[in-house]
Write a protein that holds these residues in place. Sequence first.
Motif, mmCIF file in Angstrom:
data_model
loop_
_atom_site.group_PDB
_atom_site.id
_atom_site.type_symbol
_atom_site.label_atom_id
_atom_site.label_comp_id
_atom_site.label_asym_id
_atom_site.label_seq_id
_atom_site.Cartn_x
_atom_site.Cartn_y
_atom_site.Cartn_z
ATOM 1 N N MET A 199 9.981 -83.585 9.061
ATOM 2 C CA MET A 199 10.066 -82.171 7.951
ATOM 3 C C MET A 199 8.427 -81.879 7.567
ATOM 4 O O MET A 199 7.660 -82.259 7.448
ATOM 5 N N LYS A 200 8.891 -80.386 7.419
ATOM 6 C CA LYS A 200 7.213 -79.675 6.855
ATOM 7 C C LYS A 200 7.778 -78.163 5.607
ATOM 8 O O LYS A 200 8.702 -77.917 5.516
ATOM 9 N N VAL A 201 7.398 -79.146 4.856
ATOM 10 C CA VAL A 201 6.973 -77.984 3.582
ATOM 11 C C VAL A 201 6.530 -77.068 4.182
ATOM 12 O O VAL A 201 4.896 -76.788 4.722
ATOM 13 N N VAL A 202 6.830 -75.897 3.683
ATOM 14 C CA VAL A 202 6.192 -74.244 3.589
ATOM 15 C C VAL A 202 6.088 -73.883 2.730
ATOM 16 O O VAL A 202 6.594 -74.236 1.631
ATOM 17 N N PRO A 203 5.115 -73.400 3.102
ATOM 18 C CA PRO A 203 3.752 -72.211 1.364
ATOM 19 C C PRO A 203 5.059 -71.504 0.534
ATOM 20 O O PRO A 203 5.667 -71.128 1.697
ATOM 21 N N SER A 204 4.652 -72.449 -0.811
ATOM 22 C CA SER A 204 5.451 -71.101 -1.611
ATOM 23 C C SER A 204 5.202 -71.422 -2.789
ATOM 24 O O SER A 204 5.179 -72.775 -3.126
ATOM 25 N N CYS A 205 4.531 -70.648 -3.879
ATOM 26 C CA CYS A 205 4.100 -70.856 -5.144
ATOM 27 C C CYS A 205 5.160 -70.767 -5.800
ATOM 28 O O CYS A 205 4.420 -71.449 -7.108
ATOM 29 N N ARG A 206 5.645 -71.246 -6.468
ATOM 30 C CA ARG A 206 7.152 -71.066 -6.762
ATOM 31 C C ARG A 206 8.242 -71.952 -7.070
ATOM 32 O O ARG A 206 9.764 -72.506 -7.613
ATOM 33 N N SER A 207 8.546 -72.221 -5.921
ATOM 34 C CA SER A 207 9.709 -72.919 -4.702
ATOM 35 C C SER A 207 9.253 -73.851 -4.675
ATOM 36 O O SER A 207 8.109 -73.868 -3.421
ATOM 37 N N CYS A 208 10.348 -74.241 -3.151
ATOM 38 C CA CYS A 208 9.883 -76.046 -2.734
ATOM 39 C C CYS A 208 10.841 -76.073 -1.673
ATOM 40 O O CYS A 208 12.037 -75.680 -1.324
ATOM 41 N N LYS A 209 10.057 -75.224 -0.297
ATOM 42 C CA LYS A 209 10.626 -74.838 1.011
ATOM 43 C C LYS A 209 10.513 -76.127 1.861
ATOM 44 O O LYS A 209 9.573 -76.396 2.223
ATOM 45 N N MET A 210 11.505 -76.618 2.853
ATOM 46 C CA MET A 210 11.394 -77.286 3.681
ATOM 47 C C MET A 210 12.305 -76.753 5.436
ATOM 48 O O MET A 210 12.927 -75.908 4.452
ATOM 49 N N LYS A 211 11.095 -77.136 6.219
ATOM 50 C CA LYS A 211 12.258 -76.840 7.106
ATOM 51 C C LYS A 211 12.129 -78.294 7.776
ATOM 52 O O LYS A 211 11.587 -78.994 8.219
ATOM 53 N N LEU A 212 13.207 -78.558 8.116
ATOM 54 C CA LEU A 212 13.590 -80.068 8.522
ATOM 55 C C LEU A 212 14.327 -79.297 10.283
ATOM 56 O O LEU A 212 14.599 -79.007 10.653
ATOM 57 N N MET A 213 13.557 -80.312 10.811
ATOM 58 C CA MET A 213 13.732 -80.542 12.538
ATOM 59 C C MET A 213 14.674 -81.962 13.034
ATOM 60 O O MET A 213 13.891 -82.654 13.132
#
Length: 388
Positions: A199-213
Motif C-alpha cells: 500500500m502507498k498513500v498518494v499525496p492529497s491535502c484534503r482526502s486520503c488516497k491509497m494505491k493498493l498493489m
Amino acid sequence: SICEMENSRDSESEESEEENPAEMNMICIFSRRFQLSVPKLASGRRAVQELLSDLLQVSHSLFSDSFFPVLEPAIGVGSAYEGWSPHREEDVVYCMLVPLKPPRGYAFHLEPDTVAEIPQMSMHVRVELVCTCAGEQPDQKMLCFLHNSGEELKSNQVASLLHTLCTGPYLDGEKIALWFQTFVISAWSVLPQSRQYSMKVVPSCRSCKMKLMKASGRSLYVELVFSVQQGDSDIFLSSQPTEAQFPPSTTWLGSYAVAEAKFFRHVSMQAPPCSCHLKCLRLCARLLEGSGLSIYALKTTVMHLLTLIPPSEWQHSYLMMRVDDTMRYLRCCLEEKHLKHFFFGNENMPEEISLPPAFQEAQPLNLFQHLAQDPAAQTKALKEFDKL
C-alpha cells in the motif's frame, strides 16, 4: 428550448420496440471504439468495502477514548458505485465518503459560509464543547472540558479536538486528512489486506488516497473523503474541494454524492432488465472527452432525462436514441446558458431521497452560470461541442 424538449416526445420513441439493424450495428461499432462495456466493478467494490470496514474497526479500538472525530461506516459514492465508471478498469477510483460525528464532550454546528456566492453549498463546521459532568460513569476518568481547570485537564487528559484538528473553532479538512493518512500508514501492518497488497498513500491535502498493489501488478485505487451530514438528509458537507472551488481548509463544500448514488439505485429498481442508462452515461462521457464539459454536467443531464423519459424507453435497443437525447439536451443547455442543478427545487425528486427543506424550496441553481456571465466562454463551449 429546453422546456419544449422536456414537454415533447421525439417521434422516434413511438417506434416499435423491434431492434433496428443499423442502430444495433452502430452500437457494436461504438462498443469496440469506446470500450462501452462497463468495467467489472463488483469485486473492486467488495475489496474496498472490506478494507474500510477493517480500517474503521481498528480506528474505533485506537480512538474510542480519545477526542478525535468518530468515524461512521463509509458510504460508496461516485461512478464506480453508481455502476458506470467512464474509466478503464485499471484506472477506476473507488471513492468512499467517511461521515464524521463529534466525540463525547463535543458538538458540531453547521454555519453557512456568508462569503460564498451560494451559502447552502459551502459551510463551516463549528466545534463546540458540551458538558459531560452529568453523563459520566463511575469507572470513567474523563474530565469535563467546560467545568475543569486548564491545568487539571492538561495533566490528566489528551489534547482537545479544538487543539488538534481545528483551526480556531472550526473543523479543518486538511488537518483531518493528514491525521487519517498517518493512521492508515501506522495501521496497515495489522490489517488482513496487508498480506495481499502493498500500500502507498498518494499525496492529497484534503482526502486520503491509497494505491493498493498486488504481486501480479494489478492495482486498486481508493479515495476516502471526509464529510459531515446535514441533519438527517442525504446531503453531506465534504472536505474535498472541486475543480472550480478550492476554498480555505475550514470551508466544507456541499456534496450530493450520496443522494446521487441513491438516485441511481432507485432508477435501477424501476428500469427494465437490460436498461441502457449506464451505458448511455459511459458512452457520452467517452464522447465528451476533451470537450471542456464536466462529467458532472453530463451526469446531471442524464439524471434529468431519467425523470423525464419513462423507464420502458431505456431498453438496450433504444441506446442510440437516448445518447442522441442526451447530446441534444446538453446542446440546448449550452445555447440557453442554463443547466438546472438536479437537487435544488426539483419537483421530480424520488420520495426516498431526503433533502434539507431549504433545497426543496430553493430556486434551481444554474450549473452553467459561468457561461451566462462570460459570452466568450459560451461561444468556445459551443464550438468544442459541435466538433463532436
